[in-house]
Design a protein around this motif. Sequence first.
Motif, PDB file in Angstrom:
ATOM      1  N   GLU A  42      -1.639   9.484  -6.354  1.00 25.62           N
ATOM      2  CA  GLU A  42      -2.915   8.926  -6.777  1.00 25.62           C
ATOM      3  C   GLU A  42      -3.322   9.544  -8.102  1.00 25.62           C
ATOM      4  O   GLU A  42      -3.040  10.718  -8.356  1.00 25.62           O
ATOM      5  CB  GLU A  42      -4.011   9.194  -5.743  1.00 25.62           C
ATOM      6  CG  GLU A  42      -3.808   8.502  -4.403  1.00 25.62           C
ATOM      7  CD  GLU A  42      -3.865   6.995  -4.486  1.00 25.62           C
ATOM      8  OE1 GLU A  42      -4.365   6.478  -5.511  1.00 25.62           O
ATOM      9  OE2 GLU A  42      -3.413   6.342  -3.542  1.00 25.62           O
ATOM     10  N   ASN A  83      -9.150   4.881  -8.542  1.00 25.10           N
ATOM     11  CA  ASN A  83      -8.288   4.741  -7.377  1.00 25.10           C
ATOM     12  C   ASN A  83      -8.403   3.376  -6.723  1.00 25.10           C
ATOM     13  O   ASN A  83      -9.487   2.811  -6.623  1.00 25.10           O
ATOM     14  CB  ASN A  83      -8.612   5.818  -6.343  1.00 25.10           C
ATOM     15  CG  ASN A  83      -8.321   7.211  -6.851  1.00 25.10           C
ATOM     16  OD1 ASN A  83      -9.229   7.892  -7.316  1.00 25.10           O
ATOM     17  ND2 ASN A  83      -7.070   7.641  -6.776  1.00 25.10           N
ATOM     18  N   SER A  94       3.984   5.138  -3.335  1.00 24.24           N
ATOM     19  CA  SER A  94       4.401   6.472  -2.928  1.00 24.24           C
ATOM     20  C   SER A  94       5.805   6.823  -3.375  1.00 24.24           C
ATOM     21  O   SER A  94       6.572   5.978  -3.822  1.00 24.24           O
ATOM     22  CB  SER A  94       4.325   6.582  -1.411  1.00 24.24           C
ATOM     23  OG  SER A  94       5.150   5.598  -0.824  1.00 24.24           O
ATOM     24  N   ALA A 118      -8.339   2.062  -0.139  1.00 19.83           N
ATOM     25  CA  ALA A 118      -7.408   2.125   0.978  1.00 19.83           C
ATOM     26  C   ALA A 118      -7.238   0.749   1.605  1.00 19.83           C
ATOM     27  O   ALA A 118      -8.129  -0.105   1.548  1.00 19.83           O
ATOM     28  CB  ALA A 118      -7.914   3.120   2.019  1.00 19.83           C
ATOM     29  N   MET A 119      -6.071   0.553   2.214  1.00 15.54           N
ATOM     30  CA  MET A 119      -5.727  -0.728   2.815  1.00 15.54           C
ATOM     31  C   MET A 119      -6.781  -1.175   3.824  1.00 15.54           C
ATOM     32  O   MET A 119      -7.222  -0.398   4.673  1.00 15.54           O
ATOM     33  CB  MET A 119      -4.368  -0.627   3.503  1.00 15.54           C
ATOM     34  CG  MET A 119      -3.928  -1.911   4.187  1.00 15.54           C
ATOM     35  SD  MET A 119      -2.212  -1.820   4.780  1.00 15.54           S
ATOM     36  CE  MET A 119      -2.330  -0.489   5.967  1.00 15.54           C
ATOM     37  N   ASN A 140       0.792  -1.216   0.000  1.00 15.17           N
ATOM     38  CA  ASN A 140       0.000   0.000   0.000  1.00 15.17           C
ATOM     39  C   ASN A 140       0.832   1.278   0.000  1.00 15.17           C
ATOM     40  O   ASN A 140       0.305   2.357   0.231  1.00 15.17           O
ATOM     41  CB  ASN A 140      -0.951  -0.007   1.212  1.00 15.17           C
ATOM     42  CG  ASN A 140      -2.115  -0.929   0.996  1.00 15.17           C
ATOM     43  OD1 ASN A 140      -3.127  -0.539   0.431  1.00 15.17           O
ATOM     44  ND2 ASN A 140      -1.976  -2.176   1.409  1.00 15.17           N
ATOM     45  N   THR A 186       2.079  10.246  -1.026  1.00 14.29           N
ATOM     46  CA  THR A 186       1.448   9.234  -1.861  1.00 14.29           C
ATOM     47  C   THR A 186       0.981   9.836  -3.171  1.00 14.29           C
ATOM     48  O   THR A 186       0.579  10.987  -3.231  1.00 14.29           O
ATOM     49  CB  THR A 186       0.233   8.602  -1.138  1.00 14.29           C
ATOM     50  OG1 THR A 186      -0.685   9.633  -0.821  1.00 14.29           O
ATOM     51  CG2 THR A 186       0.681   7.895   0.139  1.00 14.29           C
ATOM     52  N   ARG A 220      -6.536   1.418  11.308  1.00 13.12           N
ATOM     53  CA  ARG A 220      -5.231   0.759  11.380  1.00 13.12           C
ATOM     54  C   ARG A 220      -5.152  -0.031  12.678  1.00 13.12           C
ATOM     55  O   ARG A 220      -5.423   0.504  13.755  1.00 13.12           O
ATOM     56  CB  ARG A 220      -4.104   1.787  11.311  1.00 13.12           C
ATOM     57  CG  ARG A 220      -3.975   2.470   9.959  1.00 13.12           C
ATOM     58  CD  ARG A 220      -3.641   1.463   8.869  1.00 13.12           C
ATOM     59  NE  ARG A 220      -3.435   2.097   7.581  1.00 13.12           N
ATOM     60  CZ  ARG A 220      -2.242   2.469   7.120  1.00 13.12           C
ATOM     61  NH1 ARG A 220      -1.165   2.294   7.846  1.00 13.12           N
ATOM     62  NH2 ARG A 220      -2.131   3.020   5.925  1.00 13.12           N
ATOM     63  N   LEU A 269     -10.371   6.263  -1.146  1.00 16.20           N
ATOM     64  CA  LEU A 269      -9.167   6.620  -0.404  1.00 16.20           C
ATOM     65  C   LEU A 269      -9.405   6.889   1.076  1.00 16.20           C
ATOM     66  O   LEU A 269      -8.440   7.069   1.824  1.00 16.20           O
ATOM     67  CB  LEU A 269      -8.515   7.853  -1.037  1.00 16.20           C
ATOM     68  CG  LEU A 269      -8.024   7.696  -2.470  1.00 16.20           C
ATOM     69  CD1 LEU A 269      -7.297   8.948  -2.922  1.00 16.20           C
ATOM     70  CD2 LEU A 269      -7.117   6.471  -2.605  1.00 16.20           C
ATOM     71  N   ARG A 270     -10.656   6.925   1.510  1.00 19.03           N
ATOM     72  CA  ARG A 270     -10.902   7.164   2.931  1.00 19.03           C
ATOM     73  C   ARG A 270     -10.248   6.065   3.758  1.00 19.03           C
ATOM     74  O   ARG A 270     -10.504   4.874   3.538  1.00 19.03           O
ATOM     75  CB  ARG A 270     -12.407   7.193   3.214  1.00 19.03           C
ATOM     76  CG  ARG A 270     -12.743   7.703   4.611  1.00 19.03           C
ATOM     77  CD  ARG A 270     -14.245   7.765   4.823  1.00 19.03           C
ATOM     78  NE  ARG A 270     -14.817   6.451   5.029  1.00 19.03           N
ATOM     79  CZ  ARG A 270     -15.931   6.003   4.460  1.00 19.03           C
ATOM     80  NH1 ARG A 270     -16.589   6.757   3.594  1.00 19.03           N
ATOM     81  NH2 ARG A 270     -16.393   4.794   4.737  1.00 19.03           N
ATOM     82  N   PRO A 271      -9.366   6.419   4.675  1.00 24.19           N
ATOM     83  CA  PRO A 271      -8.595   5.389   5.393  1.00 24.19           C
ATOM     84  C   PRO A 271      -9.482   4.473   6.219  1.00 24.19           C
ATOM     85  O   PRO A 271     -10.502   4.880   6.764  1.00 24.19           O
ATOM     86  CB  PRO A 271      -7.664   6.212   6.298  1.00 24.19           C
ATOM     87  CG  PRO A 271      -7.628   7.577   5.691  1.00 24.19           C
ATOM     88  CD  PRO A 271      -8.981   7.782   5.076  1.00 24.19           C
TER      89      PRO A 271
END
Length: 286
Positions: free
Chosen positions: A68, A258, A44, A261-262, A41, A66, A92, A87-89
């Motif tokens: 995109e 896109n 970058s 996100a991870m 991910n 990063t 984690r 892309l909204r995280p």
Amino acid sequence: MSGMFTPDADRRPRRARMTILALVLVTLAAVGLAAALAIANYRSTTTAPPAGTGLSHTAVPGKVTTLEPEPTPEPGWDVVAQKKLALRPMLRLPAEAAQPHELSPQAGPVLQIPEPSHAAGVWIPGGFPGTPEGALAQLKAADEAGLRGGDPTVYDRAYADIALPGAPAVDRTGLHTLLSTFRMRAGIAAGELKPGLTVTYDVTHGQIKGTTDQGRYAVVCVLGILTFDYKGQSTSMGVGDCQAMRWTGDAWRISTGNQAAMAASAWPGSAESVQAGYRSLGEIPR
């Protein structure tokens, strides 16, 4: 006598290889998962993108810049909203969250997903309805088929089978990198058959991150148990995967634009998985 063949001498290299692979299986869950998913991910660079590439950089404090793709106007599709959603995280979590541990009593309501209408005689079941739950079911079917055997070349083929032209490159995905990292550390080449090695991925949980374009675009995430077994030495971990999916009118496909996100990786059914937004699909974690 020098150079004489002995059974024990012949077995030592093989035993050493088996020991190394067994150690990789044991240590992969502890240290390899977070590293592999992080590598996948990155996408970058620390420098600005070359002019004319159509890339922009998003600065994140404490992170490498990063890159995109810039949204490209597409008739009938809200690519700006798609980018924002993709892309909204996600939450984690520490690597330890993916290890087997006790389940949460507050797992939430079951998320019902549809059955495929095309399953007999096909590698990846399909024919799911044009609903967000159908997108989730399609990703589940593709990931379970692609991770079976633990070969990144097989996963790449599964990804290609459900991806639209122009979808994010498969080698930037977390699952491709996780399998590649495992094989590299175990000394097994991509595409190589390893007798005694079995790898399975059983999706038990999922979530619908969100939709745009009147439900024709959905970002969905699966969470399952990835198990590596080599001649009785086994290890399991919880692994998540998020993909942006587009409804083509008759099927769900990984969308252009896109990369999602991870995903959060947690042991399915644990408190961390609930915290990350996953819900049971009716499967019982092992």
